[in-house]
Design a protein around this motif. Structure first.
Motif, PDB file in Angstrom:
ATOM      1  N   ASP A  99       0.835  -1.191   0.000  1.00 44.41           N
ATOM      2  CA  ASP A  99       0.000   0.000   0.000  1.00 44.41           C
ATOM      3  C   ASP A  99       0.873   1.246   0.000  1.00 44.41           C
ATOM      4  O   ASP A  99       1.960   1.271   0.611  1.00 44.41           O
ATOM      5  CB  ASP A  99      -0.921   0.026   1.224  1.00 44.41           C
ATOM      6  CG  ASP A  99      -2.126  -0.864   1.041  1.00 44.41           C
ATOM      7  OD1 ASP A  99      -2.383  -1.279  -0.118  1.00 44.41           O
ATOM      8  OD2 ASP A  99      -2.818  -1.176   2.031  1.00 44.41           O
TER       9      ASP A  99
ATOM     10  N   PRO B 262     -11.054   9.322  -3.126  1.00 43.37           N
ATOM     11  CA  PRO B 262     -10.143   8.906  -4.202  1.00 43.37           C
ATOM     12  C   PRO B 262      -8.945   9.861  -4.310  1.00 43.37           C
ATOM     13  O   PRO B 262      -9.081  11.071  -4.140  1.00 43.37           O
ATOM     14  CB  PRO B 262     -11.032   8.978  -5.456  1.00 43.37           C
ATOM     15  CG  PRO B 262     -12.095   9.979  -5.114  1.00 43.37           C
ATOM     16  CD  PRO B 262     -12.329   9.864  -3.639  1.00 43.37           C
TER      17      PRO B 262
ATOM     18  N   THR C  67      -5.122  10.027  -6.656  1.00 36.94           N
ATOM     19  CA  THR C  67      -4.240   9.457  -7.692  1.00 36.94           C
ATOM     20  C   THR C  67      -4.854   8.214  -8.334  1.00 36.94           C
ATOM     21  O   THR C  67      -4.158   7.232  -8.616  1.00 36.94           O
ATOM     22  CB  THR C  67      -2.851   9.108  -7.097  1.00 36.94           C
ATOM     23  OG1 THR C  67      -3.004   8.073  -6.128  1.00 36.94           O
ATOM     24  CG2 THR C  67      -2.189  10.320  -6.488  1.00 36.94           C
TER      25      THR C  67
ATOM     26  N   GLU D 200      -6.881   5.998  -7.007  1.00 36.85           N
ATOM     27  CA  GLU D 200      -7.093   4.849  -6.113  1.00 36.85           C
ATOM     28  C   GLU D 200      -7.970   5.279  -4.942  1.00 36.85           C
ATOM     29  O   GLU D 200      -8.060   6.465  -4.599  1.00 36.85           O
ATOM     30  CB  GLU D 200      -5.761   4.323  -5.577  1.00 36.85           C
ATOM     31  CG  GLU D 200      -4.842   3.767  -6.640  1.00 36.85           C
ATOM     32  CD  GLU D 200      -3.550   3.237  -6.019  1.00 36.85           C
ATOM     33  OE1 GLU D 200      -3.554   2.078  -5.574  1.00 36.85           O
ATOM     34  OE2 GLU D 200      -2.578   4.016  -5.951  1.00 36.85           O
TER      35      GLU D 200
ATOM     36  N   VAL E 160      -8.458   5.694  -1.169  1.00 36.25           N
ATOM     37  CA  VAL E 160      -7.513   5.938  -0.081  1.00 36.25           C
ATOM     38  C   VAL E 160      -8.302   6.202   1.194  1.00 36.25           C
ATOM     39  O   VAL E 160      -9.350   6.867   1.183  1.00 36.25           O
ATOM     40  CB  VAL E 160      -6.590   7.125  -0.399  1.00 36.25           C
ATOM     41  CG1 VAL E 160      -5.588   7.349   0.727  1.00 36.25           C
ATOM     42  CG2 VAL E 160      -5.868   6.893  -1.722  1.00 36.25           C
TER      43      VAL E 160
ATOM     44  N   THR F 199      -3.571   3.692   0.862  1.00 26.22           N
ATOM     45  CA  THR F 199      -4.467   2.999  -0.065  1.00 26.22           C
ATOM     46  C   THR F 199      -5.124   1.808   0.630  1.00 26.22           C
ATOM     47  O   THR F 199      -4.616   1.281   1.624  1.00 26.22           O
ATOM     48  CB  THR F 199      -3.687   2.523  -1.300  1.00 26.22           C
ATOM     49  OG1 THR F 199      -2.568   1.723  -0.880  1.00 26.22           O
ATOM     50  CG2 THR F 199      -3.180   3.705  -2.119  1.00 26.22           C
ATOM     51  N   ARG F 200      -6.271   1.346   0.065  1.00 27.61           N
ATOM     52  CA  ARG F 200      -7.109   0.355   0.749  1.00 27.61           C
ATOM     53  C   ARG F 200      -6.800  -1.080   0.326  1.00 27.61           C
ATOM     54  O   ARG F 200      -7.589  -1.993   0.600  1.00 27.61           O
ATOM     55  CB  ARG F 200      -8.575   0.634   0.454  1.00 27.61           C
ATOM     56  CG  ARG F 200      -9.090   1.946   1.034  1.00 27.61           C
ATOM     57  CD  ARG F 200     -10.622   1.953   0.940  1.00 27.61           C
ATOM     58  NE  ARG F 200     -11.209   0.825   1.649  1.00 27.61           N
ATOM     59  CZ  ARG F 200     -11.563   0.842   2.929  1.00 27.61           C
ATOM     60  NH1 ARG F 200     -11.376   1.942   3.652  1.00 27.61           N
ATOM     61  NH2 ARG F 200     -12.089  -0.222   3.488  1.00 27.61           N
ATOM     62  N   GLY F 201      -5.713  -1.341  -0.337  1.00 30.31           N
ATOM     63  CA  GLY F 201      -5.421  -2.688  -0.813  1.00 30.31           C
ATOM     64  C   GLY F 201      -5.467  -3.735   0.287  1.00 30.31           C
ATOM     65  O   GLY F 201      -6.180  -4.737   0.190  1.00 30.31           O
TER      66      GLY F 201
END
Length: 480
Positions: free
Chosen positions: A88, A131, A133, A135, A137, A162-164
């Protein structure tokens, strides 16, 4: 009238129950899946928000005020916290309350409802998704009042990630939970199917009991049903008892009919054979006269048998009507007076007490007329040389309810008290007046079908008094 459509093929109760339970489980699983998805998202956010908030606190604590302005020294601990989540990307920004960016990314989105230069209450924090970039977030914004030379300065720190990893954790929690719920649902469906099979087992036992019976076996079912179908089994047993009683009555009636018809026809044949073998004309005429008399007896017996069968049949099938017994009595008197068969002119008396003229009997007019006809015929047959028939109607009581008290009396020899029970039985003829022995039995059957009572007594003239007590109600509308 609306007709009930009978399905072409019988449906399966087991399948319907299983379909209903499956639909219920599906709805429950959908609701649980929705709740579990939100719970997994909240759990993932709570876990990673702790790290995100820790990094923001570490950066906020490194902010100091100097004579040259606000100084920010990003600590290694904050960077190490953000680096714990592999894969992330992290973002941060330190700014003053007026929107001046001191360090970090300058294009981070503001929290919902707050402009770039807006500020939060001191020591407050706000988590939000936005959001950045390209993605999704997750951000946290914290604010602190830093003491300066000219006074306190409001400093805001915003850290994002980021939320990955969050999404991976959310999906993992969701699918693990759904796997357990699916196992529980399958176990539940198996238990439901077993319960349905167990609940349907008594019906299979009842089916086997009925199929294994002899056609003549109408004994009640021996099954001990559950409460839900106890009423059905009781209704079936009640129907079988009524059917058994009806079958016994029919068999007894047919046997009696066969015996009586065979006896009467044998007597008729004997008279005819004797007449054919007699040479003397006078004797032959006597034999023929006896044969004609026997033929009349046979005809009357046949008519009475048909009437008795009709009364029994209509007891279960004829629709109920409001019957005026006074009109029936008057019609029978007129019919007798017009009949050419009367050897002597009978005298009729009709007595109607006040209140009786308004009473109507709910029943079958045909059966009630036949009962009255047989009472009048019986009175005329057994009356004296100057026949007197009295028909008296009054208001009575039967079982605590209003009833019509109807009496048919004659001036004949009457019936001894010891013979009255036998006189009401089929094919029991007292005296030598040529009766078929069915008249009073027909009356008994008709009165019983209407829920009434039939009694025999002595009339004021010493003859027979036949009394009918029939349930009635005052429903006649008086003429205006």
């Amino acid at each position: 009238m609306f007709a009930t459509r009978i399905p072409d093929r019988p449906y399966s109760l087991r399948r319907r129950l299983m379909a209903a339970m499956l639909a219920g489980f599906t709805v429950i699983m959908a609701a649980l899946a929705f709740g579990l998805w939100n719970y997994a998202r909240d759990a993932a956010d709570t876990t990673f928000d702790l790290m995100l908030d820790g990094a923001a606190i570490a950066i906020l604590e490194s902010v100091t005020a100097t004579p040259s302005g606000i100084q920010v020294d990003i600590p290694n601990s904050a960077l190490e916290i953000l680096a714990l989540v592999e894969g992330d990307r992290a973002f941060y920004q330190v700014s003053t309350a007026d929107g001046t960016v001191l360090t970090g990314n300058t294009d981070l989105p503001a929290p919902p409802g707050l402009g770039p230069r807006a500020s939060l209450p001191v020591a407050d924090r706000q988590f939000f998704d936005a959001p950045h970039t390209g993605e999704a977030v997750r951000f946290v914004r914290r604010q602190l009042s830093v003491p300066g030379i000219t006074g306190p300065v409001e400093v805001a720190v915003q850290v994002g990630q980021t939320r990955g990893a969050r999404d991976v954790m959310q999906r993992d929690l969701f699918f693990r939970g759904m796997a357990m719920l699916a196992v529980l649902a399958l176990i539940g469906l198996v238990c439901v199917q077993s319960a349905i099979h167990l609940a349907m087992r008594p019906l299979a036992g009842i089916e086997a009991d009925i199929q294994g019976r002899d056609p003549a076996n109408l004994a009640p079912l021996r099954a001990q049903p559950p409460r839900e179908i106890a009423g059905l089994i009781a209704a079936i047993n009640g129907f079988m008892r009524r059917l058994d009683a009806s079958k016994d009555n029919a068999e007894s009636f047919i046997a009696d009919v066969a015996h009586q018809i065979r006896t009467s026809l044998s007597a008729l044949r004997g008279q005819l054979e004797l007449a054919s073998e007699t040479v003397d004309a006078a004797t032959q005429r006597k034999r023929v006269a006896k044969a004609a008399d026997q033929a009349s007896r046979t005809i009357r017996l046949t008519n009475q048998l048909l009437t008795h069968a009709m009364v029994i049949h209509r007891a279960d099938t004829a629709p109920q009507e409001a019957v005026d017994m006074i009109d029936i009595a008057r019609g029978l008197i007129e019919e007798v007076n017009r009949s050419p068969d009367s050897s002597a002119e009978p005298e009729f008396e009709v007595q109607v007490t006040p209140g009786a003229e308004d009473l109507m009997v709910a029943g079958d007019p045909v059966s009630l007329r036949e009962a009255m006809r047989n009472l009048v015929d019986n009175a005329l047959r057994h009356a004296g040389t100057a026949p007197l028939v009295r028909i008296a109607l009054s208001q009575g009581e039967l079982g605590g309810q209003t009833a019509l008290d109807l009496r048919v009396e004659d001036n004949g020899p009457g019936i001894a008290e010891a013979d009255r029970t036998r006189a009401r039985q089929r094919f029991s003829s007292l005296g030598s007046r040529g009766g078929s022995g069915l008249g009073l039995a027909i009356v008994e059957a008709s009165v019983k079908a209407h829920g009434g009572r039939f009694e025999l007594d002595v009339s004021p003239e010493g003859g027979l008094s036949a009394r009918l007590l029939l349930p009635a109600m005052p429903i006649r509308v008086a003429a205006a």
